[in-house]
Design an enzyme around this catalytic site. Structure first.
Site, PDB file in Angstrom:
ATOM      1  CG  HIS A 116      -0.412   0.122   2.532  1.00 44.47           C
ATOM      2  ND1 HIS A 116       0.378  -0.841   3.121  1.00 44.47           N
ATOM      3  CD2 HIS A 116      -0.498   1.125   3.452  1.00 44.47           C
ATOM      4  CE1 HIS A 116       0.740  -0.451   4.320  1.00 44.47           C
ATOM      5  NE2 HIS A 116       0.234   0.746   4.556  1.00 44.47           N
ATOM      6  CG  HIS A 161       3.798  -1.416  11.497  1.00 41.03           C
ATOM      7  ND1 HIS A 161       4.600  -0.311  11.698  1.00 41.03           N
ATOM      8  CD2 HIS A 161       3.090  -1.164  10.369  1.00 41.03           C
ATOM      9  CE1 HIS A 161       4.377   0.580  10.737  1.00 41.03           C
ATOM     10  NE2 HIS A 161       3.463   0.089   9.911  1.00 41.03           N
ATOM     11  CG  ASP A 189       4.824   3.182   7.329  1.00 40.79           C
ATOM     12  OD1 ASP A 189       3.935   3.685   6.607  1.00 40.79           O
ATOM     13  OD2 ASP A 189       4.579   2.281   8.152  1.00 40.79           O
ATOM     14  CG  HIS A 190       4.131   0.077   4.422  1.00 37.17           C
ATOM     15  ND1 HIS A 190       4.032  -1.216   4.890  1.00 37.17           N
ATOM     16  CD2 HIS A 190       3.684   0.869   5.425  1.00 37.17           C
ATOM     17  CE1 HIS A 190       3.539  -1.196   6.118  1.00 37.17           C
ATOM     18  NE2 HIS A 190       3.324   0.060   6.471  1.00 37.17           N
ATOM     19  CG  ASP A 211       0.549  -1.050   7.827  1.00 34.33           C
ATOM     20  OD1 ASP A 211       1.437  -1.877   8.053  1.00 34.33           O
ATOM     21  OD2 ASP A 211       0.761   0.185   7.787  1.00 34.33           O
ATOM     22  CG  HIS A 237       0.111   4.482   4.553  1.00 34.69           C
ATOM     23  ND1 HIS A 237      -0.657   3.751   5.425  1.00 34.69           N
ATOM     24  CD2 HIS A 237      -0.695   5.465   4.065  1.00 34.69           C
ATOM     25  CE1 HIS A 237      -1.898   4.268   5.460  1.00 34.69           C
ATOM     26  NE2 HIS A 237      -1.931   5.302   4.647  1.00 34.69           N
ATOM     27  CG  HIS A 261      -4.074   0.411   6.703  1.00 39.57           C
ATOM     28  ND1 HIS A 261      -4.000   1.005   7.937  1.00 39.57           N
ATOM     29  CD2 HIS A 261      -2.903   0.713   6.071  1.00 39.57           C
ATOM     30  CE1 HIS A 261      -2.821   1.639   8.050  1.00 39.57           C
ATOM     31  NE2 HIS A 261      -2.154   1.476   6.934  1.00 39.57           N
TER      32      HIS A 261
HETATM   33 FE    FE Z   1       2.626   1.086   8.148  1.00 42.30          FE
HETATM   34 ZN    ZN Z   2       0.004   1.827   6.475  1.00 45.49          ZN
END
Ligand code: FE
Ligand code: ZN
Length: 253
Positions: free
Chosen positions: A53, A166, A57-58, A128, A55, A111
């Site tokens: 996805h 995570h 942080d990914h 996530d 985001h 999400h």
């Molecule tokens: Fe994340």
């Molecule tokens: Zn995420």
């Protein structure tokens, strides 16, 4: 087949999967340095990148890793992911030559709306959406969408290893125990998680059998969760559970 969870950023995992010929893929590289270190230490080469996805942080390290290593980025159809070579959606099959792995793509909105999971070789890369003993926040989707997505993942075989994005398992166990206090499997999982975190070890991958036994978001139809969450409507119960988790703060030790 060699699977590693590379700790990244504050509490992310970048998954690295290597074949017998020394070629590897990574899933959700939010930054480059853990991947570069792992490649250098192991002598593996990077052939492919899978994104679940949009985001940061990914995906934060994906474009740079792809350019530097000539790796192919596979990503959901979402313009917020700007750098991708192959776009994937529900029901697609990702058949990689280098490394030699194949995955089925499962759309799992909730999400985010364009979130996907990759399933193959007994592994589930679910970003996530499904966490160990928890699930992702509803940033874009509805409770009904998220519940349906989790149920699609939960229908995969028991032994499936859940490779999530995570390290949230300790707080997830604390929250879950408050709702499902007489669940022996959950109590055992919480103790195991406590010990692994004390040694700074990852608590994932778990298995889908573990998640069905411990994860409250997969257990809304059990008597304990039905009692803890008011309401006969299962989507309402799920929504209430997610709201309570949003407000949950880990008690200080
Ligand atoms: Fe994340
Ligand atoms: Zn995420």
């Amino acid at each position: 087949m060699n699977l590693l969870a590379l700790p990244a950023l504050a509490d992310n995992y970048i998954w690295l999967l290597a074949d017998a010929a020394g070629s590897a893929l990574v899933v959700d590289p939010g930054e480059t340095s853990p991947v570069e270190s792992a490649l250098a230490a192991s002598g593996l080469r990077l052939g492919a990148i899978l994104l679940t996805h949009h985001h940061p942080d990914h995906i934060g390290g994906a474009a740079e890793l792809a350019t530097r290593h000539g790796a192919t980025i596979h990503a959901p159809r979402d313009e917020r992911i700007r750098h991708a070579h192959v776009r994937v959606g529900d029901g697609d099959r990702v058949e990689l030559a280098d490394p030699a792995f194949g995955f089925d793509v499962i759309a799992i909105p909730g999400h985010t709306l364009s979130h996907v999971a990759y399933h193959g070789h007994g592994l589930l890369f679910c970003g996530d959406t499904l966490f160990s003993v928890g699930c992702g926040r509803l940033f874009e989707g509805t409770p009904a969408q998220m519940l349906h997505s989790l149920e699609r993942l939960a229908a995969l075989p028991d032994a499936t290893r859940v490779c999530c994005g995570h390290e949230y398992t300790r707080a997830n166990c604390a929250f879950a125990l408050g709702l499902d206090p007489s669940n022996a499997a959950l109590a055992a999982r919480a103790a195991e998680v406590q010990a692994r975190r004390a040694d700074n070890l990852p608590t994932v991958p778990s298995t889908l059998a573990d998640e069905r036994a411990c994860n409250p978001f997969l257990r809304i139809d059990t008597p304990a969760l039905q009692q803890a969450l008011a309401g006969n409507d299962r989507v309402e119960r799920f929504a209430e559970l997610r709201r309570r988790k949003d407000d949950f703060r880990m008690p200080s030790p």
